[in-house]
Write an enzyme that holds these catalytic residues in place. Sequence first.
Site, PDB file in Angstrom:
ATOM      1  CG  HIS A   1     -51.170 -42.081  31.710  1.00 26.95           C
ATOM      2  ND1 HIS A   1     -50.695 -42.171  32.997  1.00 26.95           N
ATOM      3  CD2 HIS A   1     -51.066 -40.782  31.338  1.00 26.95           C
ATOM      4  CE1 HIS A   1     -50.307 -40.961  33.388  1.00 26.95           C
ATOM      5  NE2 HIS A   1     -50.524 -40.101  32.407  1.00 26.95           N
ATOM      6  N   GLY A   2     -54.716 -45.187  30.588  1.00 27.46           N
ATOM      7  CA  GLY A   2     -55.398 -46.149  29.736  1.00 27.46           C
ATOM      8  C   GLY A   2     -54.763 -47.520  29.595  1.00 27.46           C
TER       9      GLY A   2
END
Length: 139
Positions: free
Chosen positions: A98-99
Site C-alpha cells: 500500500h506504499g
Amino acid sequence: MMTVEWRGKPVWIVRRTPEQLAALEKTASQLADPDSKRTPELLTPAYARNPHRSIKPEVLVAVGICSHLGCSPSSRFQPGAQPSLPDDWQGGFFCPCHGSTFDMAGRVFANKPAPDNLEVPPHMYMSDTMILVGEDTKA
C-alpha cells in the site's frame, strides 16, 4: 541486514552506516511520529525512544511487519530516486502492498497508510557482538 524470529515475527537487525544515521535528521520533518510518542508502551521501549530508535545508534533492531495491514516491507537502503519512492529518498524500508515508507530508524513517513512506526522489540546486548531479542533485563 540479518533477520531472526521473535514470537513468530521477523525481527531485522541492521547495521547502519554513518551516512544512514546522518540522513535520519534530514527526514524528521517528513515523519508522522519522529519522536516515537504514539503508543510508546506497545511499540518502542524507553531505551529506544531517541532519533535512531536503538540502544546503539549504529544498530537498528525492529520487527519487520508494517503497522498498516501486517505486510513485510522490503529494504530500500540505497538513497536517491527509485520507482515508488520520492526523488529525495534517503534510504529505509518500503511496503509495496500500500506504499508505506519508513526511514532507517523504522519511523513511518506522514500521510501513508501505516499508522505507526515499526515496532522495536525488547532486546539487550549480551556482548558487543550478541543481541538477545525478547528480553531487556538481565536476571
